[in-house]
Design a protein around this motif. Sequence first.
Motif, PDB file in Angstrom:
ATOM      1  N   GLY A  35       0.810  -1.213   0.000  1.00 60.85           N
ATOM      2  CA  GLY A  35       0.000   0.000   0.000  1.00 60.85           C
ATOM      3  C   GLY A  35       0.844   1.265   0.000  1.00 60.85           C
ATOM      4  O   GLY A  35       0.536   2.230  -0.703  1.00 60.85           O
ATOM      5  N   SER A  36       1.922   1.250   0.771  1.00 55.11           N
ATOM      6  CA  SER A  36       2.808   2.413   0.831  1.00 55.11           C
ATOM      7  C   SER A  36       3.481   2.665  -0.512  1.00 55.11           C
ATOM      8  O   SER A  36       3.536   3.806  -0.989  1.00 55.11           O
ATOM      9  N   LEU A  37       3.989   1.608  -1.121  1.00 52.85           N
ATOM     10  CA  LEU A  37       4.644   1.762  -2.419  1.00 52.85           C
ATOM     11  C   LEU A  37       3.650   2.143  -3.513  1.00 52.85           C
ATOM     12  O   LEU A  37       3.968   2.923  -4.414  1.00 52.85           O
ATOM     13  N   LEU A  38       2.441   1.605  -3.430  1.00 54.97           N
ATOM     14  CA  LEU A  38       1.407   1.967  -4.398  1.00 54.97           C
ATOM     15  C   LEU A  38       1.036   3.442  -4.253  1.00 54.97           C
ATOM     16  O   LEU A  38       0.869   4.153  -5.247  1.00 54.97           O
ATOM     17  N   LEU A  39       0.936   3.922  -3.032  1.00 60.67           N
ATOM     18  CA  LEU A  39       0.636   5.330  -2.791  1.00 60.67           C
ATOM     19  C   LEU A  39       1.765   6.225  -3.306  1.00 60.67           C
ATOM     20  O   LEU A  39       1.512   7.237  -3.966  1.00 60.67           O
ATOM     21  N   LEU A  40       3.004   5.847  -3.026  1.00 60.75           N
ATOM     22  CA  LEU A  40       4.145   6.625  -3.504  1.00 60.75           C
ATOM     23  C   LEU A  40       4.171   6.662  -5.037  1.00 60.75           C
ATOM     24  O   LEU A  40       4.372   7.721  -5.640  1.00 60.75           O
ATOM     25  N   GLY A  41       3.955   5.519  -5.656  1.00 61.17           N
ATOM     26  CA  GLY A  41       3.922   5.471  -7.115  1.00 61.17           C
ATOM     27  C   GLY A  41       2.781   6.285  -7.682  1.00 61.17           C
ATOM     28  O   GLY A  41       2.923   6.937  -8.724  1.00 61.17           O
ATOM     29  N   ASN A  42       1.647   6.258  -7.007  1.00 62.96           N
ATOM     30  CA  ASN A  42       0.492   7.034  -7.442  1.00 62.96           C
ATOM     31  C   ASN A  42       0.799   8.532  -7.405  1.00 62.96           C
ATOM     32  O   ASN A  42       0.498   9.266  -8.344  1.00 62.96           O
ATOM     33  N   VAL A  43       1.403   8.985  -6.329  1.00 61.88           N
ATOM     34  CA  VAL A  43       1.740  10.401  -6.202  1.00 61.88           C
ATOM     35  C   VAL A  43       2.751  10.808  -7.270  1.00 61.88           C
ATOM     36  O   VAL A  43       2.590  11.842  -7.943  1.00 61.88           O
ATOM     37  N   LEU A  44       3.794  10.008  -7.458  1.00 64.64           N
ATOM     38  CA  LEU A  44       4.808  10.347  -8.446  1.00 64.64           C
ATOM     39  C   LEU A  44       4.258  10.331  -9.862  1.00 64.64           C
ATOM     40  O   LEU A  44       4.576  11.209 -10.671  1.00 64.64           O
ATOM     41  N   ALA A  45       3.422   9.350 -10.189  1.00 65.30           N
ATOM     42  CA  ALA A  45       2.836   9.288 -11.526  1.00 65.30           C
ATOM     43  C   ALA A  45       1.886  10.455 -11.771  1.00 65.30           C
ATOM     44  O   ALA A  45       1.851  11.016 -12.876  1.00 65.30           O
ATOM     45  N   THR A  46       1.143  10.850 -10.757  1.00 64.04           N
ATOM     46  CA  THR A  46       0.241  11.990 -10.895  1.00 64.04           C
ATOM     47  C   THR A  46       1.035  13.275 -11.117  1.00 64.04           C
ATOM     48  O   THR A  46       0.698  14.081 -11.995  1.00 64.04           O
ATOM     49  N   LEU A  47       2.086  13.474 -10.340  1.00 66.25           N
ATOM     50  CA  LEU A  47       2.909  14.667 -10.514  1.00 66.25           C
ATOM     51  C   LEU A  47       3.585  14.689 -11.884  1.00 66.25           C
ATOM     52  O   LEU A  47       3.653  15.733 -12.533  1.00 66.25           O
ATOM     53  N   LYS A  52       4.703  18.422 -13.352  1.00 70.07           N
ATOM     54  CA  LYS A  52       5.298  19.093 -12.195  1.00 70.07           C
ATOM     55  C   LYS A  52       6.754  18.634 -12.082  1.00 70.07           C
ATOM     56  O   LYS A  52       7.094  17.500 -12.426  1.00 70.07           O
ATOM     57  N   PRO A  53       7.630  19.496 -11.589  1.00 69.56           N
ATOM     58  CA  PRO A  53       9.035  19.080 -11.428  1.00 69.56           C
ATOM     59  C   PRO A  53       9.168  18.056 -10.299  1.00 69.56           C
ATOM     60  O   PRO A  53       8.634  18.236  -9.216  1.00 69.56           O
ATOM     61  N   LEU A  54       9.889  16.984 -10.586  1.00 71.35           N
ATOM     62  CA  LEU A  54      10.131  15.949  -9.582  1.00 71.35           C
ATOM     63  C   LEU A  54      11.571  16.055  -9.092  1.00 71.35           C
ATOM     64  O   LEU A  54      12.480  16.329  -9.877  1.00 71.35           O
ATOM     65  N   PRO A  55      11.800  15.834  -7.806  1.00 68.22           N
ATOM     66  CA  PRO A  55      13.174  15.906  -7.289  1.00 68.22           C
ATOM     67  C   PRO A  55      14.012  14.730  -7.797  1.00 68.22           C
ATOM     68  O   PRO A  55      13.509  13.637  -8.016  1.00 68.22           O
ATOM     69  N   ASN A  56      15.286  15.003  -7.966  1.00 68.85           N
ATOM     70  CA  ASN A  56      16.219  13.984  -8.413  1.00 68.85           C
ATOM     71  C   ASN A  56      16.857  13.328  -7.188  1.00 68.85           C
ATOM     72  O   ASN A  56      17.514  14.000  -6.388  1.00 68.85           O
ATOM     73  N   PRO A  57      16.697  12.012  -7.001  1.00 70.31           N
ATOM     74  CA  PRO A  57      17.265  11.356  -5.818  1.00 70.31           C
ATOM     75  C   PRO A  57      18.786  11.425  -5.759  1.00 70.31           C
ATOM     76  O   PRO A  57      19.364  11.423  -4.679  1.00 70.31           O
ATOM     77  N   ALA A  58      19.438  11.526  -6.900  1.00 75.49           N
ATOM     78  CA  ALA A  58      20.905  11.604  -6.904  1.00 75.49           C
ATOM     79  C   ALA A  58      21.392  12.879  -6.215  1.00 75.49           C
ATOM     80  O   ALA A  58      22.456  12.872  -5.580  1.00 75.49           O
ATOM     81  N   GLU A  59      20.640  13.956  -6.327  1.00 74.68           N
ATOM     82  CA  GLU A  59      21.030  15.196  -5.650  1.00 74.68           C
ATOM     83  C   GLU A  59      20.966  15.028  -4.137  1.00 74.68           C
ATOM     84  O   GLU A  59      21.840  15.511  -3.420  1.00 74.68           O
ATOM     85  N   TRP A  60      19.937  14.350  -3.650  1.00 75.23           N
ATOM     86  CA  TRP A  60      19.815  14.132  -2.210  1.00 75.23           C
ATOM     87  C   TRP A  60      20.962  13.274  -1.696  1.00 75.23           C
ATOM     88  O   TRP A  60      21.511  13.534  -0.626  1.00 75.23           O
ATOM     89  N   ILE A  61      21.317  12.255  -2.453  1.00 75.12           N
ATOM     90  CA  ILE A  61      22.407  11.367  -2.041  1.00 75.12           C
ATOM     91  C   ILE A  61      23.715  12.138  -1.982  1.00 75.12           C
ATOM     92  O   ILE A  61      24.501  11.987  -1.037  1.00 75.12           O
ATOM     93  N   SER A  62      23.970  12.984  -2.971  1.00 72.33           N
ATOM     94  CA  SER A  62      25.216  13.751  -2.968  1.00 72.33           C
ATOM     95  C   SER A  62      25.246  14.754  -1.817  1.00 72.33           C
ATOM     96  O   SER A  62      26.300  14.988  -1.230  1.00 72.33           O
ATOM     97  N   ILE A  63      24.117  15.339  -1.469  1.00 74.78           N
ATOM     98  CA  ILE A  63      24.070  16.275  -0.343  1.00 74.78           C
ATOM     99  C   ILE A  63      24.371  15.553   0.965  1.00 74.78           C
ATOM    100  O   ILE A  63      25.114  16.055   1.811  1.00 74.78           O
ATOM    101  N   VAL A  64      23.832  14.356   1.125  1.00 72.55           N
ATOM    102  CA  VAL A  64      24.043  13.597   2.356  1.00 72.55           C
ATOM    103  C   VAL A  64      25.489  13.098   2.458  1.00 72.55           C
ATOM    104  O   VAL A  64      26.095  13.133   3.537  1.00 72.55           O
TER     105      VAL A  64
END
Length: 80
Positions: A35-47, A52-64
């Motif tokens: 359910g959690s993954l389905l909700l996350l996928g639903n939100v990302l697919a809708t955006l 809408k601009p989606l964040p790039n996970p590689a940027e978050w990893i480099s910041i951390v």
Amino acid sequence: MLVGVCVLLISIVIAWVEIPRLWRAGNRKEVWVYGSLLLLGNVLATLKGMNKPLPNPAEWISIVLMPLSKVLAQIGLLKW
């Protein structure tokens, strides 16, 4: 808006088919993960469908990891 409604309807149909099967098999934790993954996928697919601009996970990893990289460079374990 129409894209968001279509994605939501497709997600509801998929969940309506899969979740009862998992629940009857006694896989309670898997239902929550599913359910959690389905909700996350639903939100990302809708955006994405609404352009809408989606964040790039590689940027978050480099910041951390940037402070760790700097520490390793200072002690000589990493060369830039």
